[in-house]
Design an enzyme around this catalytic site. Structure first.
Site, PDB file in Angstrom:
ATOM      1  N   HIS A  76       0.862  -1.190   0.000  1.00 40.61           N
ATOM      2  CA  HIS A  76       0.000   0.000   0.000  1.00 40.61           C
ATOM      3  C   HIS A  76       0.896   1.237   0.000  1.00 40.61           C
ATOM      4  CE1 HIS A  76      -4.179  -1.555   1.185  1.00 40.61           C
ATOM      5  NE2 HIS A  76      -3.457  -2.594   0.818  1.00 40.61           N
ATOM      6  N   TYR A 205      -9.125   5.928   7.095  1.00 42.75           N
ATOM      7  CA  TYR A 205      -9.241   6.279   8.512  1.00 42.75           C
ATOM      8  C   TYR A 205     -10.211   7.454   8.579  1.00 42.75           C
ATOM      9  CZ  TYR A 205      -5.033   3.566   9.712  1.00 42.75           C
ATOM     10  OH  TYR A 205      -4.112   2.560   9.915  1.00 42.75           O
ATOM     11  N   PRO A 294      -4.417   0.412  18.917  1.00 36.08           N
ATOM     12  CA  PRO A 294      -4.222  -0.149  17.574  1.00 36.08           C
ATOM     13  C   PRO A 294      -4.131   0.866  16.435  1.00 36.08           C
ATOM     14  CG  PRO A 294      -6.481  -0.529  18.306  1.00 36.08           C
ATOM     15  CD  PRO A 294      -5.740   0.065  19.465  1.00 36.08           C
ATOM     16  N   LYS A 298       1.056  -0.164  15.067  1.00 32.06           N
ATOM     17  CA  LYS A 298       2.479  -0.188  15.383  1.00 32.06           C
ATOM     18  C   LYS A 298       2.917  -1.436  16.171  1.00 32.06           C
ATOM     19  CE  LYS A 298       4.543   3.283  13.571  1.00 32.06           C
ATOM     20  NZ  LYS A 298       4.284   2.748  12.224  1.00 32.06           N
ATOM     21  N   TYR A 386       4.068   6.411   9.958  1.00 33.76           N
ATOM     22  CA  TYR A 386       3.216   5.278   9.573  1.00 33.76           C
ATOM     23  C   TYR A 386       4.044   4.197   8.876  1.00 33.76           C
ATOM     24  CZ  TYR A 386      -1.168   2.985   8.238  1.00 33.76           C
ATOM     25  OH  TYR A 386      -2.214   2.090   8.104  1.00 33.76           O
TER      26      TYR A 386
HETATM   27  C1  DHB Z   1      -5.432  -2.758  10.629  1.00 34.11           C
HETATM   28  C2  DHB Z   1      -5.343  -2.508  11.979  1.00 34.11           C
HETATM   29  C3  DHB Z   1      -4.898  -1.278  12.416  1.00 34.11           C
HETATM   30  O1  DHB Z   1      -4.790  -1.021  13.719  1.00 34.11           O
HETATM   31  C4  DHB Z   1      -4.561  -0.288  11.519  1.00 34.11           C
HETATM   32  O2  DHB Z   1      -4.170   0.924  11.979  1.00 34.11           O
HETATM   33  C5  DHB Z   1      -4.654  -0.548  10.180  1.00 34.11           C
HETATM   34  C6  DHB Z   1      -5.090  -1.789   9.740  1.00 34.11           C
HETATM   35  C7  DHB Z   1      -5.928  -4.077  10.151  1.00 34.11           C
HETATM   36  O3  DHB Z   1      -6.166  -4.957  10.976  1.00 34.11           O
HETATM   37  O4  DHB Z   1      -6.102  -4.260   8.936  1.00 34.11           O
END
Ligand code: DHB
Length: 394
Positions: A76, A205, A294, A298, A386
């Site tokens: 990505h 997001y 989450p 990270k 990121y």
């Molecule tokens: C996923 C989980 C995340 O916490 C994130 O920031 C991006 C993707 C996932 O599980 O696809």
């Protein structure tokens, strides 16, 4: 009857950190034993996040820990930040020259377990640690009980706690099971896996007045999505229609492709960093050392960065009797850990809606999002964090 096993490094935890460490150490001829209280099936089937930083992917593929990450995983080159009804793309490759890969953590674990077993690694599932001692000497040990009730004593030259957020090794390092810097959040994520084609080819997001949502993917036929919920929410009570309505309301402008939901879970948010990462010849890595919320994915990436650093330090210590890198391990690792803590907290606080947010707070948050997406410096800051900071810089 206690069976005694001698090895160089005793690794507690067969998650990404423990397995990758055994893999890297074996490459340098350093033998280890890995134990985990969970079964192989449990480890391979627990659903976790899916985003791997470029350096994580390089480490996994170049060392032969996982080839599938490059063939099955998807690169990505950006994400979309969505707020006030509009999407804003953050283009990682043009801003930083780096990308991330979408490859679920449990797939990486399947690859690592297969690679370690094929290499003859002493890897014991369903084996629970019961004691740990002599970490202030150069002969630390752990005791454990196997699934069949037999007792085990592993005598080593170093003990590594890679055993997750409820680490049993942590007290031997920090002096208590909770000793650390800690923060809780007033929200959680409701996560689903569904059978559908992708609603978007990149992650979205979304900050909305109804709360946060994240549209992620797994494959051409399976999608992963999350929405902000109450930490006490019971994942079983919502109907599928209510879940889709909630998600859809939070990504205005995108029509989500719906499909049967076959897995749902609630993920709690916490930030944690242990007060100490090392005591004598015991060290903590991965979630045993730190937990992040989450948002930004990270967790596993930080575990891999810890292990890359620890591998170098253990090679120097155990092959050359050079203590310099192990002596600075915690100090070096903590620089990245706190940057990742900041990033995870920042993404979380910028994108979620707190139940007690005032009209001022809501407008300030949109101002913050705007300062990121309308500035190349702001976008670059997000993209660098990121996609992950280089391992060579540590
Ligand atoms: C996923 C989980 C995340 O916490 C994130 O920031 C991006 C993707 C996932 O599980 O696809």
């Amino acid at each position: 009857m206690i069976t005694t096993v001698r090895t160089r490094v005793a690794i507690v935890g067969a998650g990404p950190a423990g397995l990758l460490l055994s893999h890297l150490l074996a490459d340098a001829g350093i033998e280890s034993v890995v134990v985990d209280r969970r079964s192989r099936d449990e480890i391979e089937s627990t659903i976790r996040a899916g985003i791997l930083e470029q350096e994580t992917v390089r480490t996994l593929s170049e060392t032969g820990a996982s080839d599938r990450v490059l063939t099955v995983g998807n690169r990505h080159d950006g994400i979309e930040l969505h707020f006030e009804g509009e999407g804003h793309r953050i283009d990682f490759s043009s801003l930083t020259g780096r990308s991330v890969w979408l490859y679920p953590q449990h797939e990486a674990l399947k690859d690592l377990i297969a690679a370690r077993l094929a290499a003859g690694q002493d890897l014991r599932f369903e084996t629970e640690v019961t004691g740990i001692g002599d970490v202030e000497t150069d002969r630390p040990w752990i005791t454990a009980t196997a699934g069949d009730g037999s007792e085990l004593r592993i005598e080593a030259e170093f003990v590594v706690g890679a055993d997750g957020s409820r680490s049993g090794v942590r007290p031997a390092v920090t002096g208590s099971s909770s000793g650390g810097y800690f923060r809780e959040y007033p929200f959680a994520w409701f996560g689903i896996l569904c059978e559908a084609s992708p609603s978007s080819h990149e992650l979205i997001y979304s900050n909305s007045p109804h709360g946060f949502a994240l549209i992620s993917q797994r494959s051409a036929t399976v999608q992963r999505m999350y929405f902000q919920c109450d930490p006490e929410a019971d994942p079983s009570v919502l109907s599928e229609a209510e879940i889709w309505d909630t998600l859809q309301a939070r990504v205005p402008g995108t029509t989500l492709i719906e499909g049967p939901i076959f897995q749902r879970d609630v993920l709690r948010f916490r930030s944690f960093v242990a007060h100490e990462l090392r005591h004598g010849r015991a060290v903590l890595v991965g979630d045993a050392a730190h937990t992040v919320p989450p948002t930004g994915a990270k967790g596993m990436n930080l575990a891999v960065a810890d292990v890359v650093l620890l591998d170098r330090a253990l090679r120097a210590l155990l092959l050359e009797n050079d203590t310099r890198l192990i002596d600075t391990f915690a100090q070096t690792a903590l620089k990245r850990i706190w940057k990742a803590q900041h990033f995870s907290w920042w993404m979380t606080s910028m994108l979620h809606t707190a139940a007690d947010a005032s009209a001022f707070d809501r407008r300030r948050q949109v101002g913050e999002l705007r300062s990121v997406v309308e500035s190349e410096a702001g976008q670059t800051f997000l993209a660098e964090a990121y996609t992950g900071w280089p391992h060579t810089a540590q």
